[in-house]
Scaffold this motif. Structure first.
Motif, short mmCIF file in Angstrom:
data_model
loop_
_atom_site.label_atom_id
_atom_site.label_comp_id
_atom_site.label_asym_id
_atom_site.label_seq_id
_atom_site.Cartn_x
_atom_site.Cartn_y
_atom_site.Cartn_z
N ALA A 207 0.96 -1.26 -0.15
CA ALA A 207 -0.08 0.02 -0.14
C ALA A 207 0.86 1.15 -0.11
CB ALA A 207 -0.71 -0.03 1.01
N HIS A 208 2.13 1.23 0.37
CA HIS A 208 2.97 2.26 0.38
C HIS A 208 3.92 2.37 -0.67
CE1 HIS A 208 6.11 5.00 1.81
NE2 HIS A 208 4.79 5.69 2.64
N LEU A 209 5.19 1.69 -0.80
CA LEU A 209 6.26 1.80 -1.95
C LEU A 209 5.63 1.39 -3.13
CD1 LEU A 209 9.18 2.03 -2.83
CD2 LEU A 209 9.24 -0.64 -2.37
N GLY A 210 4.69 0.13 -3.24
CA GLY A 210 4.18 -0.07 -4.27
C GLY A 210 3.44 0.54 -5.18
N VAL A 211 2.56 1.48 -4.41
CA VAL A 211 1.52 2.54 -4.86
C VAL A 211 2.57 3.67 -5.74
CG1 VAL A 211 0.05 4.15 -4.59
CG2 VAL A 211 -0.14 1.90 -3.67
N TYR A 212 3.41 4.24 -4.96
CA TYR A 212 4.43 5.13 -5.22
C TYR A 212 5.06 4.76 -6.39
CZ TYR A 212 4.39 8.25 -1.10
OH TYR A 212 3.79 8.96 0.07
N ALA A 213 5.75 3.51 -6.57
CA ALA A 213 6.32 2.93 -7.79
C ALA A 213 5.41 2.99 -8.74
CB ALA A 213 6.96 1.61 -7.43
N ASP A 214 4.26 2.32 -8.69
CA ASP A 214 3.00 2.33 -9.66
C ASP A 214 2.79 3.79 -10.18
OD1 ASP A 214 1.04 0.68 -10.92
OD2 ASP A 214 -0.40 2.39 -10.06
N GLU A 215 2.75 4.80 -9.47
CA GLU A 215 2.74 6.04 -10.01
C GLU A 215 4.02 6.57 -10.83
OE1 GLU A 215 1.27 8.84 -6.90
OE2 GLU A 215 -0.88 7.45 -6.74
N MET A 216 5.07 6.25 -10.49
CA MET A 216 6.18 6.32 -11.32
C MET A 216 6.10 5.75 -12.73
SD MET A 216 8.47 8.00 -9.64
CE MET A 216 10.30 7.66 -9.93
N LEU A 217 5.90 4.47 -12.44
CA LEU A 217 5.59 3.80 -13.95
C LEU A 217 4.56 4.31 -14.54
CD1 LEU A 217 6.09 0.27 -12.11
CD2 LEU A 217 7.53 1.14 -13.92
N GLN A 218 3.48 4.71 -14.10
CA GLN A 218 2.36 5.23 -14.90
C GLN A 218 2.58 6.59 -15.55
OE1 GLN A 218 -0.85 4.41 -14.99
NE2 GLN A 218 -1.38 3.35 -12.93
N SER A 219 3.64 7.30 -14.90
CA SER A 219 4.36 8.50 -15.55
C SER A 219 5.30 8.33 -16.68
CB SER A 219 4.48 9.51 -14.33
OG SER A 219 5.96 9.30 -14.01
N GLY A 220 5.61 7.01 -16.84
CA GLY A 220 6.67 6.84 -17.81
C GLY A 220 8.27 6.61 -17.32
N HIS A 221 8.42 6.91 -16.06
CA HIS A 221 10.03 7.05 -15.64
C HIS A 221 10.26 5.86 -14.45
CE1 HIS A 221 9.19 11.01 -16.00
NE2 HIS A 221 8.79 11.02 -14.76
N GLY A 222 9.39 5.07 -14.23
CA GLY A 222 9.59 4.15 -12.99
C GLY A 222 10.33 2.86 -13.17
N GLU A 223 10.43 2.19 -11.90
CA GLU A 223 11.09 0.98 -12.06
C GLU A 223 10.17 0.06 -11.04
OE1 GLU A 223 14.70 2.80 -10.47
OE2 GLU A 223 13.78 4.24 -9.36
N LEU A 224 10.64 -1.12 -11.46
CA LEU A 224 9.62 -2.41 -11.05
C LEU A 224 10.29 -2.96 -9.86
CD1 LEU A 224 9.27 -4.01 -14.36
CD2 LEU A 224 7.46 -3.27 -12.81
N ILE A 225 9.71 -3.52 -8.84
CA ILE A 225 10.37 -4.18 -7.82
C ILE A 225 10.34 -5.65 -7.64
CG2 ILE A 225 9.69 -4.08 -5.17
CD1 ILE A 225 7.72 -1.72 -5.71
N ARG A 226 11.58 -5.87 -7.13
CA ARG A 226 11.41 -7.55 -6.68
C ARG A 226 11.07 -7.49 -5.36
NH1 ARG A 226 15.42 -10.18 -10.49
NH2 ARG A 226 16.56 -8.37 -11.09
N GLY A 227 9.84 -8.36 -4.98
CA GLY A 227 9.50 -8.50 -3.57
C GLY A 227 10.22 -9.62 -3.02
#
Ligand code: CS2
Length: 465
Positions: A46-66
């Motif tokens: 609910a935290h990092l995953g959502v911030y990262a999702d928004e970064m990816l939505q805006s085109g310069h994000g990075e994916l997470i290995r959990g």
């Protein structure tokens, strides 16, 4: 209801186009993940995953290995869903909001998986939510630093391997409710590193940044009812869903690697100390207070405790005791923050149990109360309310019987030590519980509060002052 749920398809890449959720992730997920996250519980989703999702939505994000260090549950929840999961936001007075997050590329469990993620050449950022007790050093890791199982031990070994392989050192961001979390984690990692290679600590100190972070979002453990609600809203079964509030924040000491995250609301500051004091002392401390007082008064959830006027009165006075001695910059509006925290506790959409918030008190309470208690004692001010909270934790964690209440068992890394009073007598328990964690002058006050609690139960919370 159950029958309907059973016939629904599971959320996955194939079924995503059918998901009834706002902003479904449409971005490419084939790039190698650049973030390795250790401690894959509900909070990170609910935290990092959502911030990262928004970064990816805006085109310069990075994916997470959990990576889940303890247990394969997250793996079972997310792997069959191609790691897609939903976040349901519940806020009083507004319609619930559901989104599907796609920023997690994979979830694995165990130490070898952690080492593989931490040493992957593409890993540039390591984030951790390992809870307060995750910062304890495991003596076994110091003895066998080449076979670590704790997060600091795994990090030390991974950093050694990265150095040997000539890989770039990652940025390591700790995201737990621990004072100076990055600094503390680094010191734990250095202790293990020294056992691995005498010159490794120096390399780590010179090249690996460990920013301090203050993160905030309430994310209780999900219930079957939550999962049923998510599934019926989404039109798909999602066993990896999490439920949270609307509020979220992330403040971190600045580092160029983290600067792009400012675009999605991460605050980069020179010093997190005032943010940390505000969060630990004015939100987490009162949260714990409500949990323990709630247990004493027979409530199951934080929201139920926060609807009990006598408990709200008690916790509000405790907050006033904190505000009386804490000096934070006006820009951080401490009293507004504190009032808002009390309001957030009342969110009936979050079934945060008192048992969950009350777990691991031996590690949480020193972070949340000890400094304020120390300051108040130094100034000759009353610390009774803090002592009542600590006594309520001891009563629950050590299994005392109180008049009119049956306290549930609480998880705690020190549970065994706390139960020793049954053999050694009640006089020993407070000293053992507070030893080295609180000002020695606090022991007598807590002793008194514990005896009062054992005599009068919830009556001690009806403080007339
Ligand atoms: C809570 C926190 O469980 C607990 O100890 O006090 O997890 C709290 O919900 C978060 O820190 C809110 O940001």
């Amino acid at each position: 209801m159950t029958i309907v749920t059973a016939t629904r398809a599971r959320l996955s890449a194939a079924t995503l186009p059918r998901a009834r959720a706002a902003m479904p992730p449409g971005y490419d997920r084939t790039a190698a993940p650049r973030i390795a996250h250790i401690g894959f519980g509900a909070f990170v989703r609910a935290h990092l995953g959502v911030y990262a999702d928004e970064m990816l939505q805006s085109g310069h994000g990075e994916l997470i290995r959990g990576i889940s260090l303890h247990g394969r549950r997250p793996l079972k929840q997310l792997a069959p869903q191609d790691c897609y999961y939903s976040v349901l936001e519940r806020e009083p007075g507004v319609a619930p909001r559901l989104r599907v997050v796609g920023s997690v590329a994979s979830v694995r469990a165990g130490s070898s998986a952690a080492l593989a993620a931490l040493t992957a050449p593409t890993t540039e950022l390591v984030t951790l939510t390992i809870t307060e007790k995750g910062y304890d050093l495991d003596p076994a890791d110091l003895e066998h630093p080449d076979r670590p199982t704790s997060a600091p031990g795994l990090l030390a070994l991974a950093l050694e391997r990265r150095r040997t392989a000539g890989l770039e050192p990652p940025v390591v961001a700790a995201l737990d409710n621990v004072s100076a979390n990055g600094t503390l984690l680094r010191s734990r990692v250095l202790e293990v590193a020294e056992r691995l290679q005498p010159d490794l600590p120096r390399w780590i100190e010179e090249t690996v940044p460990f920013p301090d972070s203050v993160v905030d979002r309430m994310v209780p453990a999900v219930s079957q009812r939550d999962l049923d609600e998510v599934s019926s809203r989404l039109g798909l079964v999602d066993l990896g869903a999490v439920v949270t509030e609307r509020h979220r924040s992330w403040v971190t000491t600045g580092h160029p690697r983290l600067e792009p995250w400012a675009d999605v609301g991460v605050e980069l500051v020179a010093d997190t100390t005032p943010y940390e004091q505000r969060k630990l002392w004015l939100l987490n401390g009162p949260h714990s207070a409500l949990a323990y007082c709630g247990l004493v008064a027979g409530h199951g959830t934080i929201a139920a405790a926060a609807a009990d006027d006598s408990l709200v009165g008690f916790v509000s006075r405790l907050v006033d005791d904190v505000l009386e001695v804490v000096h934070l910059p006006d820009a951080l509006v401490p009293s507004v923050f504190a009032a808002d925290a009390l309001r957030r506790f009342q969110n009936l959409g979050l079934a945060h149990t008192c048992v969950q918030v009350g777990a691991d008190g031996s590690r949480k309470l020193p972070q949340r109360l000890a400094d304020v208690v120390g300051i108040r004692l130094e100034r000759g001010l009353d610390v009774t309310r803090f002592a009542t909270v600590v006594a309520a934790w001891i009563a629950a964690a050590a299994g005392f019987e109180l008049p009119g209440t049956r306290l549930p068992a609480l998880e705690d890394p020190d549970a065994w030590d706390l139960q020793r009073w049954r053999v050694e007598g009640i006089d020993t328990v407070v000293g053992a519980a507070l030893d080295g964690r609180f000002d020695p002058g606090f022991v007598a006050v807590v002793n008194h509060a514990l005896r009062d609690l054992i005599d009068r139960g919830a009556g001690v919370l009806a403080d007339p002052t």
